[in-house]
Design an enzyme around this catalytic site. Structure first.
Site, PDB file in Angstrom:
ATOM      1  N   HIS A  16       0.857  -1.196   0.000  1.00 43.89           N
ATOM      2  CA  HIS A  16       0.000   0.000   0.000  1.00 43.89           C
ATOM      3  C   HIS A  16       0.886   1.235   0.000  1.00 43.89           C
ATOM      4  CE1 HIS A  16      -3.685   2.189   1.964  1.00 43.89           C
ATOM      5  NE2 HIS A  16      -3.038   2.968   1.109  1.00 43.89           N
ATOM      6  N   HIS A  18       1.438   4.932  -2.361  1.00 40.03           N
ATOM      7  CA  HIS A  18       1.114   5.843  -3.463  1.00 40.03           C
ATOM      8  C   HIS A  18       2.424   6.493  -3.889  1.00 40.03           C
ATOM      9  CE1 HIS A  18      -3.230   5.605  -2.469  1.00 40.03           C
ATOM     10  NE2 HIS A  18      -2.758   5.424  -1.251  1.00 40.03           N
ATOM     11  N   HIS A 196      -9.238   1.077  -1.557  1.00 38.36           N
ATOM     12  CA  HIS A 196      -9.297   1.638  -0.209  1.00 38.36           C
ATOM     13  C   HIS A 196     -10.730   1.478   0.307  1.00 38.36           C
ATOM     14  CE1 HIS A 196      -5.539   3.444  -1.331  1.00 38.36           C
ATOM     15  NE2 HIS A 196      -5.470   4.252  -0.291  1.00 38.36           N
ATOM     16  N   GLU A 199     -11.154   3.409   5.718  1.00 34.52           N
ATOM     17  CA  GLU A 199     -10.117   4.302   6.251  1.00 34.52           C
ATOM     18  C   GLU A 199     -10.859   5.368   7.057  1.00 34.52           C
ATOM     19  OE1 GLU A 199      -8.036   6.661   3.296  1.00 34.52           O
ATOM     20  OE2 GLU A 199      -6.407   7.173   4.686  1.00 34.52           O
ATOM     21  N   ASP A 277       1.759   3.879   2.861  1.00 35.90           N
ATOM     22  CA  ASP A 277       0.773   4.796   2.281  1.00 35.90           C
ATOM     23  C   ASP A 277       1.437   5.965   1.531  1.00 35.90           C
ATOM     24  OD1 ASP A 277      -1.831   5.470   1.642  1.00 35.90           O
ATOM     25  OD2 ASP A 277      -2.398   6.167   3.631  1.00 35.90           O
ATOM     26  N   ASP A 278       1.707   7.062   2.225  1.00 34.79           N
ATOM     27  CA  ASP A 278       2.337   8.251   1.617  1.00 34.79           C
ATOM     28  C   ASP A 278       3.500   8.668   2.511  1.00 34.79           C
ATOM     29  OD1 ASP A 278       0.225   8.994  -0.549  1.00 34.79           O
ATOM     30  OD2 ASP A 278      -0.935   8.637   1.280  1.00 34.79           O
TER      31      ASP A 278
HETATM   32  N1  ADE Z   1      -4.409   8.955  -1.936  1.00 38.10           N
HETATM   33  C1  ADE Z   1      -3.172   8.992  -1.431  1.00 38.10           C
HETATM   34  N2  ADE Z   1      -3.170   8.570  -0.154  1.00 38.10           N
HETATM   35  C2  ADE Z   1      -4.444   8.243   0.153  1.00 38.10           C
HETATM   36  C3  ADE Z   1      -5.089   7.732   1.304  1.00 38.10           C
HETATM   37  N3  ADE Z   1      -4.439   7.473   2.446  1.00 38.10           N
HETATM   38  N4  ADE Z   1      -6.415   7.537   1.252  1.00 38.10           N
HETATM   39  C4  ADE Z   1      -7.086   7.800   0.145  1.00 38.10           C
HETATM   40  N5  ADE Z   1      -6.537   8.274  -0.964  1.00 38.10           N
HETATM   41  C5  ADE Z   1      -5.209   8.493  -0.961  1.00 38.10           C
HETATM   42 ZN    ZN Z   2      -3.636   4.827   0.518  1.00 38.54          ZN
END
Ligand code: ADE
Ligand code: ZN
Length: 337
Positions: A16, A18, A196, A199, A277-278
């Protein structure tokens, strides 16, 4: 190959991630200068001051704005290579990487530019970093389904090297039912399916992601713990849930790391993995996410092995590659007595 990852690192798969969320502030400024782009926050200090989030949308606003620096194929390749280098330092041995094609097309960047740049770095990843990879096109759930179908059609027509599709962006108010045709089309094309769910959205979104979209993996899924029937269903099917602890804290999906449902999810027999994630926005890559969770919940080597094993088994890597990585993980465990 560059120097191999230190042997003491827990070998793992990242499921997971991005790729646009790996743009570190320094690289944002470097690419802005290279492309002559004026940013609203032109210094490192001013840019860094923006990294305080109140919810998912407050993060997404900055995440999409910062993508303005990605213009040429080389920008996408440099971003991807920088991630792979950090992933290697984090013990990642296989990475499935999402990108947001619509976010680039909407800015006037040709799809081929984004795809070719990312794909060129991925093609060299195994030789350069010892990391096998897969690319997943994630669609923006706050945009119309027809737009997603159009972009998926273009990706298929250009034979883009994608292994699957995902669904991301603003969750609440954009339920899975909006994207049934998109997932049907991707399934027909032989693509793997992830999305997703849970969340910020309610457990009903996780049910519908399974039942209406037929996904193989749920990204996040942490709100499943509010519905015991859903937990039973996910545990019985061993549906992979790609949990991102530092993201959940920074986007206030949970109040604190101590309040994160990860231990409860593990105790319920769910198939959870730890992901980043990011990472450029949330304070760390795979290694930091594992370290933070291990420290907070006093995870022992057995639990870390379960989490890393789940990531490898839940990946879309070949069976041969999975066996290789599981053997590497067994060696890591054996070295710990
Ligand atoms: N796009 C990038 N990170 C995200 C996240 N945590 N949830 C939804 N969309 C995303
Ligand atoms: Zn994500």
């Amino acid at each position: 190959m560059e120097t191999p990852a230190p042997a003491q690192l827990l070998p793992k798969a990242e499921l997971h991630l991005h790729i646009e969320g790996t743009l570190e502030p320094e690289l944002i400024l470097e690419l802005a200068a290279r492309n002559g782009i004026e940013l609203p926050h032109p210094t490192l200090e001013e840019l860094r001051a923006q990294y305080e989030f109140t919810d998912l949308q407050s993060f997404l606003d900055l995440y999409y704005a910062n993508m303005a620096v990605l213009v040429a194929e080389a920008d996408f390749a440099d971003m991807t290579r920088a991630y792979l280098r950090r992933a290697r330092e984090s013990g990642v041995r296989h990475a499935e990487i999402m990108f947001d094609p619509q976010a680039h097309v909407a800015r006037g960047i040709p799809l081929t530019t984004a795809v070719a740049g990312i794909a060129s770095a991925l093609a060299a990843s195994e030789a350069e970093f010892g990391i096998t990879t897969g690319l997943i096109a994630a669609f923006l759930r706050d945009q119309p389904e027809d737009d997603a179908l159009d972009v998926l059609g273009q990706l298929l027509a250009m034979d883009a090297p994608i292994i699957g599709i995902g669904l991301d962006s603003a969750e609440v108010g954009n339920p899975p039912s909006k994207f049934i045709r998109l997932f049907d089309r991707a399934r027909e094309a032989g693509l793997r399916l992830v999305a997703h769910a849970g969340e910020e959205g309610p457990p009903s979104y996780v049910w519908d992601t399974l039942d209406l979209l037929g996904v193989e993996r749920i990204d996040h899924g942490i709100r499943c713990v509010e519905d015991s029937r859903l937990v039973q269903r996910l545990a019985a099917g061993q549906v992979p849930l790609t949990v991102c602890p530092l993201s959940n804290v920074r986007l206030r999906a949970v109040d604190t790391l101590a309040a994160h449902p990860l231990p409860q999810m593990l105790a319920s027999g769910l198939n959870v993995s730890i992901n980043s994630d990011d990472p450029a926005y949330f304070g760390g890559y795979a290694r930091e996410n594992f370290q933070a969770a291990a420290a907070e919940f006093s995870f022992d080597a057995d639990t870390l092995e379960v989490l890393a094993g789940n990531s490898i088994r839940s990946s879309f890597a070949t069976e041969t590659r999975k066996a290789e990585l599981l053997a590497e993980l067994a060696r890591w465990r054996a070295a710990r007595g």
